[in-house]
Design a protein around this motif. Structure first.
Motif, PDB file in Angstrom:
ATOM      1  N   SER A 137      -5.486 -37.512   2.033  1.00  0.00           N
ATOM      2  CA  SER A 137      -6.124 -36.662   3.026  1.00  0.00           C
ATOM      3  C   SER A 137      -6.603 -35.333   2.455  1.00  0.00           C
ATOM      4  O   SER A 137      -6.297 -34.299   2.867  1.00  0.00           O
ATOM      5  CB  SER A 137      -5.230 -36.425   4.068  1.00  0.00           C
ATOM      6  N   GLY A 138      -7.126 -35.566   1.162  1.00  0.00           N
ATOM      7  CA  GLY A 138      -7.517 -34.440   0.375  1.00  0.00           C
ATOM      8  C   GLY A 138      -8.975 -33.403   0.964  1.00  0.00           C
ATOM      9  O   GLY A 138      -8.877 -32.300   0.518  1.00  0.00           O
ATOM     10  N   LEU A 139      -9.791 -34.193   1.892  1.00  0.00           N
ATOM     11  CA  LEU A 139     -10.842 -33.137   2.461  1.00  0.00           C
ATOM     12  C   LEU A 139     -10.498 -32.379   3.296  1.00  0.00           C
ATOM     13  O   LEU A 139      -9.688 -32.184   3.976  1.00  0.00           O
ATOM     14  CB  LEU A 139     -11.967 -34.202   2.903  1.00  0.00           C
ATOM     15  N   SER A 140     -11.065 -30.944   3.039  1.00  0.00           N
ATOM     16  CA  SER A 140     -10.675 -29.897   3.948  1.00  0.00           C
ATOM     17  C   SER A 140     -12.080 -28.956   3.603  1.00  0.00           C
ATOM     18  O   SER A 140     -12.787 -29.166   2.846  1.00  0.00           O
ATOM     19  CB  SER A 140      -9.606 -29.238   3.554  1.00  0.00           C
ATOM     20  N   PHE A 141     -11.842 -27.735   4.218  1.00  0.00           N
ATOM     21  CA  PHE A 141     -12.876 -26.639   3.729  1.00  0.00           C
ATOM     22  C   PHE A 141     -12.134 -25.167   4.114  1.00  0.00           C
ATOM     23  O   PHE A 141     -11.330 -24.961   5.068  1.00  0.00           O
ATOM     24  CB  PHE A 141     -13.963 -26.775   4.892  1.00  0.00           C
ATOM     25  N   VAL A 142     -12.285 -24.450   3.325  1.00  0.00           N
ATOM     26  CA  VAL A 142     -11.700 -22.996   3.328  1.00  0.00           C
ATOM     27  C   VAL A 142     -12.658 -21.899   2.877  1.00  0.00           C
ATOM     28  O   VAL A 142     -13.679 -22.114   1.866  1.00  0.00           O
ATOM     29  CB  VAL A 142     -10.374 -22.784   2.555  1.00  0.00           C
ATOM     30  N   TYR A 143     -12.903 -20.895   3.836  1.00  0.00           N
ATOM     31  CA  TYR A 143     -13.858 -19.707   3.200  1.00  0.00           C
ATOM     32  C   TYR A 143     -12.767 -18.653   2.878  1.00  0.00           C
ATOM     33  O   TYR A 143     -12.112 -18.296   3.983  1.00  0.00           O
ATOM     34  CB  TYR A 143     -14.895 -19.440   4.648  1.00  0.00           C
ATOM     35  N   TRP A 144     -12.682 -18.025   1.816  1.00  0.00           N
ATOM     36  CA  TRP A 144     -11.962 -17.100   1.486  1.00  0.00           C
ATOM     37  C   TRP A 144     -12.400 -15.902   0.978  1.00  0.00           C
ATOM     38  O   TRP A 144     -13.245 -16.105  -0.001  1.00  0.00           O
ATOM     39  CB  TRP A 144     -10.910 -17.625   0.333  1.00  0.00           C
ATOM     40  N   ASP A 145     -12.203 -14.921   1.666  1.00  0.00           N
ATOM     41  CA  ASP A 145     -12.682 -13.461   1.106  1.00  0.00           C
ATOM     42  C   ASP A 145     -11.731 -12.164   1.620  1.00  0.00           C
ATOM     43  O   ASP A 145     -11.222 -12.315   2.386  1.00  0.00           O
ATOM     44  CB  ASP A 145     -13.975 -13.255   1.865  1.00  0.00           C
ATOM     45  N   SER A 146     -11.275 -11.520   0.636  1.00  0.00           N
ATOM     46  CA  SER A 146     -10.648 -10.318   0.881  1.00  0.00           C
ATOM     47  C   SER A 146     -11.163  -9.180  -0.079  1.00  0.00           C
ATOM     48  O   SER A 146     -11.831  -9.320  -1.079  1.00  0.00           O
ATOM     49  CB  SER A 146      -9.182 -10.693   0.511  1.00  0.00           C
ATOM     50  N   LYS A 147     -10.740  -7.957   0.340  1.00  0.00           N
ATOM     51  CA  LYS A 147     -11.210  -6.900  -0.489  1.00  0.00           C
ATOM     52  C   LYS A 147     -10.766  -6.794  -1.864  1.00  0.00           C
ATOM     53  O   LYS A 147     -11.268  -6.325  -2.821  1.00  0.00           O
ATOM     54  CB  LYS A 147     -10.544  -5.399   0.481  1.00  0.00           C
ATOM     55  N   ALA A 148      -9.631  -7.533  -2.196  1.00  0.00           N
ATOM     56  CA  ALA A 148      -9.299  -7.471  -3.517  1.00  0.00           C
ATOM     57  C   ALA A 148      -9.853  -8.384  -4.444  1.00  0.00           C
ATOM     58  O   ALA A 148      -9.939  -8.528  -5.687  1.00  0.00           O
ATOM     59  CB  ALA A 148      -7.926  -8.201  -3.748  1.00  0.00           C
ATOM     60  N   MET A 149     -11.061  -9.542  -3.866  1.00  0.00           N
ATOM     61  CA  MET A 149     -11.576 -10.355  -4.446  1.00  0.00           C
ATOM     62  C   MET A 149     -13.036  -9.690  -4.821  1.00  0.00           C
ATOM     63  O   MET A 149     -13.763  -9.203  -3.924  1.00  0.00           O
ATOM     64  CB  MET A 149     -11.819 -11.497  -3.613  1.00  0.00           C
ATOM     65  N   GLY A 150     -13.449 -10.318  -5.959  1.00  0.00           N
ATOM     66  CA  GLY A 150     -14.718  -9.795  -6.531  1.00  0.00           C
ATOM     67  C   GLY A 150     -16.046 -10.559  -5.744  1.00  0.00           C
ATOM     68  O   GLY A 150     -16.982  -9.891  -5.248  1.00  0.00           O
ATOM     69  N   PHE A 151     -15.537 -11.767  -5.040  1.00  0.00           N
ATOM     70  CA  PHE A 151     -16.628 -12.337  -4.612  1.00  0.00           C
ATOM     71  C   PHE A 151     -15.849 -13.532  -3.677  1.00  0.00           C
ATOM     72  O   PHE A 151     -14.808 -13.969  -3.981  1.00  0.00           O
ATOM     73  CB  PHE A 151     -17.670 -12.958  -5.407  1.00  0.00           C
ATOM     74  N   PRO A 152     -16.508 -14.103  -2.612  1.00  0.00           N
ATOM     75  CA  PRO A 152     -15.882 -14.951  -1.844  1.00  0.00           C
ATOM     76  C   PRO A 152     -15.978 -16.286  -2.471  1.00  0.00           C
ATOM     77  O   PRO A 152     -16.374 -16.684  -3.555  1.00  0.00           O
ATOM     78  CB  PRO A 152     -16.663 -15.340  -0.419  1.00  0.00           C
ATOM     79  N   PHE A 153     -14.617 -17.193  -2.046  1.00  0.00           N
ATOM     80  CA  PHE A 153     -14.336 -18.456  -2.672  1.00  0.00           C
ATOM     81  C   PHE A 153     -14.618 -19.611  -1.582  1.00  0.00           C
ATOM     82  O   PHE A 153     -14.020 -19.469  -0.443  1.00  0.00           O
ATOM     83  CB  PHE A 153     -12.987 -18.552  -3.135  1.00  0.00           C
ATOM     84  N   LEU A 154     -15.441 -20.672  -1.958  1.00  0.00           N
ATOM     85  CA  LEU A 154     -15.445 -21.779  -0.959  1.00  0.00           C
ATOM     86  C   LEU A 154     -14.704 -22.785  -1.502  1.00  0.00           C
ATOM     87  O   LEU A 154     -14.983 -23.174  -2.590  1.00  0.00           O
ATOM     88  CB  LEU A 154     -16.896 -21.958  -0.714  1.00  0.00           C
ATOM     89  N   GLY A 155     -13.763 -23.523  -0.695  1.00  0.00           N
ATOM     90  CA  GLY A 155     -12.932 -24.535  -1.272  1.00  0.00           C
ATOM     91  C   GLY A 155     -13.292 -25.676  -0.256  1.00  0.00           C
ATOM     92  O   GLY A 155     -13.467 -25.835   0.878  1.00  0.00           O
ATOM     93  N   GLY A 156     -13.136 -27.141  -0.918  1.00  0.00           N
ATOM     94  CA  GLY A 156     -13.482 -28.034  -0.052  1.00  0.00           C
ATOM     95  C   GLY A 156     -12.472 -29.221   0.063  1.00  0.00           C
ATOM     96  O   GLY A 156     -12.554 -30.202   0.286  1.00  0.00           O
ATOM     97  N   ARG A 157     -11.213 -28.675  -0.461  1.00  0.00           N
ATOM     98  CA  ARG A 157      -9.953 -29.620  -0.481  1.00  0.00           C
ATOM     99  C   ARG A 157      -8.757 -28.791   0.081  1.00  0.00           C
ATOM    100  O   ARG A 157      -8.612 -27.780   0.182  1.00  0.00           O
ATOM    101  CB  ARG A 157      -9.810 -30.109  -1.845  1.00  0.00           C
ATOM    102  N   VAL A 158      -7.663 -29.612   0.511  1.00  0.00           N
ATOM    103  CA  VAL A 158      -6.327 -28.965   0.539  1.00  0.00           C
ATOM    104  C   VAL A 158      -5.888 -28.314  -0.484  1.00  0.00           C
ATOM    105  O   VAL A 158      -6.165 -28.683  -1.672  1.00  0.00           O
ATOM    106  CB  VAL A 158      -5.389 -30.260   1.368  1.00  0.00           C
ATOM    107  N   LYS A 159      -4.858 -27.501  -0.127  1.00  0.00           N
ATOM    108  CA  LYS A 159      -4.394 -26.728  -1.202  1.00  0.00           C
ATOM    109  C   LYS A 159      -3.677 -27.585  -2.290  1.00  0.00           C
ATOM    110  O   LYS A 159      -3.485 -28.699  -2.223  1.00  0.00           O
ATOM    111  CB  LYS A 159      -3.436 -25.621  -0.690  1.00  0.00           C
TER     112      LYS A 159
END
Length: 327
Positions: free
Chosen positions: A41-63
């Motif tokens: 069940s590996g497929l997922s999606f995450v949009y990750w952004d925070s002030k500490a990050m240089g740039f947002p991260f897009l993830g396509g799978r579970v952690k």
């Protein structure tokens, strides 16, 4: 030199499925990479952004490591996981299975591995280890990283000891398959439904179909979000297509999993899910290309176009998962 005998050192596209493939083939279970990814069940999606990050991260799978836990649970495998704060104990945990003739999985930070072509910190990297001598550890990594590779024991120790996002405390794991193993074919539908349910009902707006919709709203502003768009945007695109994702942010792998399932299960829901994920995979590759072009040209109209495709992707993947949840 201590080596596990008769090891099949095939590298795949994605690190966790590559390691799982090595461990499971040693147990007599040879599954394709899409099947490993889908049954976990590996497929997922995450949009990750925070002030500490240089740039947002897009993830396509579970952690990291969730896929391994899911796969072990769904197939009834015996998964033994070791974690420790002690580097000495960590080495014993890795060496003991190899001394006993069994490969071991390791979660570590790829930055410290000698053979890694791109030096970036990623604490969720997973490899299989099948041997060692006085200087080096013998590992299986993804095909793009070289498949059967070696790294110095000192580098391996640093990689395993690293702390930060997605790291685990010197995590090592082994897998044993029982003699009366559940047929993988019988576990396909539960694995798909688990994946669909999580995707359709995300606990926060950054995840699943809601996360893709959120990304659609933010991507058009990415030139302003970055201090160095000529570097950040092409890198984001590269991570979507090339960084162990199998292309299209893991959508190619899930598309191929659904195609393999449809060969043995006659279901209109499965065929519809497959055709929608075929469409989605092609669109994700387009989105990555538009993001890269925007970074190189500084032209925001590419990002506006990427945003409108992402709106469409949120709908397509929602429809696909809703159909698959009816299996």
């Amino acid at each position: 030199m201590t080596m596990v005998k008769d090891i099949d050192v095939r590298g795949m596209q994605h690190c966790e499925t590559t390691a799982l493939g090595v461990l499971l083939r040693h147990e007599g279970l040879d599954l394709s990479e899409p099947m490993l990814f889908g049954l976990g069940s590996g497929l997922s999606f995450v949009y990750w952004d925070s002030k500490a990050m240089g740039f947002p991260f897009l993830g396509g799978r579970v952690k990291p490591f969730e896929l391994t836990r899911n796969l072990a649970a769904v197939l009834g495998l015996q998964l033994v996981v070791e974690e420790t704060a002690s580097p000495r104990k960590a080495w014993q945990n890795a060496a003991a299975p190899i001394d006993a003739g069994r490969p071991v999985g390791l979660q570590l930070d790829s930055y410290h591995l000698d053979y890694f072509s791109t030096k970036v910190h990623f604490g969720g990297h997973i490899v299989a280890m099948y041997g060692y001598d006085e200087q080096d550890a013998y590992l299986v990594d993804t095909d793009p990283q070289g498949g059967a590779v070696s790294t110095s024991l000192a580098g391996l120790a640093r990689a395993r000891a690293e702390r930060g996002p997605m790291t685990a405390k010197h995590r090592s794991f082994t897998i044993a398959a029982p003699s009366n193993l559940t047929s993988p074919r019988d576990r396909i539908i539960p694995a798909i439904k688990t994946c669909a349910d999580a995707f359709l009902n995300p606990p926060i707006a950054n995840l699943g179909h809601r996360g893709i919709e959120k990304t659609a709203k933010h991507v058009p502003k990415w030139l302003q979000r970055s201090d160095n768009p000529r570097e950040d945007l092409p890198r984001a695109a590269l991570l979507m297509e090339k960084a162990g994702t199998g292309g299209a942010l893991f959508r190619n792998l899930y598309r191929d999993f659904l195609a393999e399932c449809a060969e043995s299960i006659d279901s209109s829901h499965l065929r519809t899910g497959h055709s929608l994920y075929t469409e989605a995979a092609a669109l994700w590759t387009q989105v990555a290309a538009l993001i890269a072009t925007a970074g190189e040209s500084g032209d925001a109209k590419n990002l506006v176009q990427a945003g409108s495709i992402l709106h469409e992707l949120s709908r397509i993947e929602h429809d696909a998962m809703r159909t698959l949840s009816m299996l």
